[in-house]
Motif scaffolding. Sequence first.
Motif, short mmCIF file in Angstrom:
data_model
loop_
_atom_site.label_atom_id
_atom_site.label_comp_id
_atom_site.label_asym_id
_atom_site.label_seq_id
_atom_site.Cartn_x
_atom_site.Cartn_y
_atom_site.Cartn_z
N GLN A 182 41.43 40.93 -3.52
CA GLN A 182 40.44 39.70 -3.68
C GLN A 182 40.45 38.59 -2.73
OE1 GLN A 182 42.37 38.79 -7.42
NE2 GLN A 182 40.92 40.06 -8.76
N ARG A 183 41.84 38.39 -2.00
CA ARG A 183 41.79 37.40 -0.99
C ARG A 183 40.88 37.85 0.28
NH1 ARG A 183 47.34 37.07 -2.92
NH2 ARG A 183 47.98 38.41 -1.11
N PRO A 233 38.32 35.60 -10.24
CA PRO A 233 38.26 35.67 -9.04
C PRO A 233 37.26 34.28 -8.74
CG PRO A 233 38.63 37.85 -9.31
CD PRO A 233 38.38 37.17 -10.70
N TYR A 281 37.32 37.25 -0.75
CA TYR A 281 37.03 35.97 -0.52
C TYR A 281 36.92 35.25 0.97
CZ TYR A 281 37.87 30.79 -1.24
OH TYR A 281 37.77 29.39 -1.45
N LYS A 339 37.53 30.73 -6.83
CA LYS A 339 36.97 30.57 -5.76
C LYS A 339 36.22 29.11 -5.73
CE LYS A 339 33.26 31.75 -2.68
NZ LYS A 339 32.47 30.33 -2.53
N ASP A 365 33.78 33.69 2.33
CA ASP A 365 33.72 32.50 2.52
C ASP A 365 34.23 31.83 4.11
OD1 ASP A 365 32.85 30.06 1.02
OD2 ASP A 365 34.87 29.25 1.48
#
Length: 357
Positions: free
Chosen positions: A208-209, A50, A212, A54, A216
């Motif tokens: 994970q998305r 991951p 993220y 990224k 971010d």
Amino acid sequence: MDALVAAHRKPKQRTLTGSTARTAATLALAGAASATAFEGAGHAEPALTPAQVKAKVDRLYHDAEVATEKYNGAKEKAGEARESLDELRDEAARRTDRLNASRNALGSLATAQYRTGAIDPAVQVALSSDPDQYLERASIADRAGDRQSAAVTGIRRQLGEISRLRGEADDRLEELKSHQAVLRKSKAKIQDKIGAAEDLLSRLTAAQRAQYAAEDGHGNSTAVPRADRAAARGAGPVQAPNARASEAISFAYGAIGKPYVWGATGPSAFDCSGLTQAAWQAAGVALPRTTYTQINAGQRIPRSQLAPGDLVFFYSGITHVGLYIGDGQMIHAPRPGAPVRVAPIDEMPYAGATRPA
């Protein structure tokens, strides 16, 4: 005899049957699978962590933003070239109309002179019942001839001006085509970079998305905009250095949560320089379209003297901009998938600041 010896020495070929045949087939398939796996291992893209995803997505989005600012610049220049081309064509058309009117007037004068000038002037005096009147008319004709000469000179000058205008129009047309080529190239690059970033993100799990997006500001998460709007409600009046800066900041707060769309200047979506341009336009200050031109549109400010309303720029190529709101924070349009939000100015490589006039 030799043939018999050769036949005797030739080994017999055995036919595999039963369990022996099955064992051989299994070994063959296993060997083929191993070979295929070995060959494929050299071509398959290794799995990314991951963190690696990224990093690659960040780089792709940054590259897309670089192309976006180039697109914005080319679009602005294409618009200027098209406007100039239209003005030149309009002026050439007006001058052509005036030229045609001058030609018609000159043609009428020439026709009249032809009709009255067929007889020799000395003969006309001799035949005239009133020589004095004839000589007066002849003087008028001479002056008309002077006017005709001046008209011819004027027509020649008009032809030269029209030719110059058409030449300038041709130059503007070539300039427009050049900017349009840059637009097409930049647009394709933007779409390729964004598509590659979205493809990488699609390989992450949902969890994970989500992580993220939370870290971010990407994806469709509404947590960040909601938090920013709450912060805006509780922030109270911004201590901006002047009324215009306060108006620009107010506009930027009102844009929080609106999506990033490359090339957009509002009111429903923005890219980074589109947001800062729109915010200061709401305050009555016209800024140029791109990050690398906005940084020169005002007074350069050292980081230690930042005040709310200043434009803050990032990356060595000056490819991102935000609106400073104080306490090390800015409002900016981050990148595709990330809505307008409040963010620390330390989250990207700082490049400089400008205070619009």
